[in-house]
Scaffold this active site. Structure first.
Site, PDB file in Angstrom:
ATOM      1  N   HIS A 275       0.868  -1.220   0.084  1.00 48.87           N
ATOM      2  CA  HIS A 275      -0.014   0.027  -0.139  1.00 48.87           C
ATOM      3  C   HIS A 275       0.946   1.286  -0.121  1.00 48.87           C
ATOM      4  O   HIS A 275       2.194   1.383   0.641  1.00 48.87           O
ATOM      5  CB  HIS A 275      -0.740   0.020   1.301  1.00 48.87           C
ATOM      6  CG  HIS A 275      -0.165   0.038   2.512  1.00 48.87           C
ATOM      7  ND1 HIS A 275       0.569   1.119   3.024  1.00 48.87           N
ATOM      8  CD2 HIS A 275       0.125  -1.027   3.449  1.00 48.87           C
ATOM      9  CE1 HIS A 275       0.986   0.637   4.273  1.00 48.87           C
ATOM     10  NE2 HIS A 275       0.890  -0.545   4.450  1.00 48.87           N
TER      11      HIS A 275
ATOM     12  N   GLU B 222      -1.437  -7.024   7.422  1.00 44.54           N
ATOM     13  CA  GLU B 222      -0.219  -6.608   7.979  1.00 44.54           C
ATOM     14  C   GLU B 222       0.055  -7.798   9.137  1.00 44.54           C
ATOM     15  O   GLU B 222      -0.946  -8.094   9.712  1.00 44.54           O
ATOM     16  CB  GLU B 222       0.012  -5.473   8.200  1.00 44.54           C
ATOM     17  CG  GLU B 222       1.109  -4.873   8.996  1.00 44.54           C
ATOM     18  CD  GLU B 222       2.502  -5.082   8.105  1.00 44.54           C
ATOM     19  OE1 GLU B 222       2.783  -6.538   7.962  1.00 44.54           O
ATOM     20  OE2 GLU B 222       3.052  -4.114   7.575  1.00 44.54           O
TER      21      GLU B 222
END
Length: 248
Positions: free
Chosen positions: A9, A87
């Site tokens: 990202h 994550e």
């Protein structure tokens, strides 16, 4: 020959503040928005096309994907969101500034928490309001599967079976796949694809918002991989990631 594109990202608000983010749902910074748009533009200009995209259930990865799709005029392709691409969970470090954490615990200890393969940070306590089991997006997942902290080994254990069972067969069917995810979930996948040892994986740093292209053979083994961007800028971005947990 198959092509797979991975993108971490764009810069998040907490990346900018140099804070441990993990599963906290933090949005992109203005720079992160620009990075995502630039990634989409670069992919479009190089003639990439995608049939399907995978991302996490965290907005910084989802919004990065949206912006890339918009730049490529691919808003219509199917998107699969899964917590398995989240994550790595940073446990009790979540929200802490990395430099302040170094000042408190020492650079060596923070480096172990950030980059060791099999040593996780201190865990959340079960009553912590950030406990994933309290969040509606995770209600369909067994509580025993939801982490209170993770090392990279744990992230590999939750992501790679999903890769083998879900994503790899789609690629073998001929679909062109884009994955937008996070630094450590992508490190887990790159470790698997490139067969990086447990000893060497701490040295792998993935920059935000730069497409990583893999060309894979019939067995999904890499023939080559490269970042779609200026080589010096990519190196500088990797070095910046490496230095996030160092005392100034």
């Amino acid at each position: 020959m198959y092509t797979l594109v991975l993108i971490r990202h764009g810069e998040s608000l907490w990346n900018r503040e140099n804070r441990f983010t993990g599963w906290r749902d933090i949005d992109l910074s203005p720079q992160g928005i620009d990075e995502a748009r630039a990634a989409g533009k670069a992919l479009r200009e190089q003639g990439f096309e995608f049939d399907l995209a995978y991302t996490s259930v965290l907005k910084r990865a989802i919004r990065t994907l949206w912006l890339i799709q918009e730049e490529m005029d691919l808003m219509w392709i199917p998107v699969i969101r899964t917590w398995r691409l989240n994550e790595r969970h940073y446990g009790a470090l979540t929200g802490l500034n990395k430099i302040e954490t170094v000042e408190k615990y020492g650079e060596q200890q923070v480096h172990i928490w950030r980059r060791s393969y099999d040593i996780p940070p201190p865990a959340y306590t079960p009553d912590n309001l950030d406990n994933p089991s309290y969040h509606r997006r995770y209600q369909e997942i067994k509580r025993s599967d939801l982490p209170m902290t993770e090392c990279l080994k744990d992230t590999v254990a939750r992501f790679i079976p999903y890769w083998n069972d879900e994503i790899a067969p789609v690629i073998r069917s001929g679909k062109r796949v884009l994955i937008t995810a996070h630094g450590n979930s992508l490190r887990a996948l790159v470790k698997h694809l490139d067969n990086i040892s447990d000893t060497d994986i701490p040295d792998l740093n993935i920059p935000t918002g730069i497409p990583l292209v893999y060309e894979l053979d019939d067995n999904l083994k890499p023939v080559r991989s490269y970042y779609l961007g200026d080589e010096e800028k990519v190196k500088a971005a990797m070095e910046a990631v490496k230095n996030q947990g160092k005392a100034k």
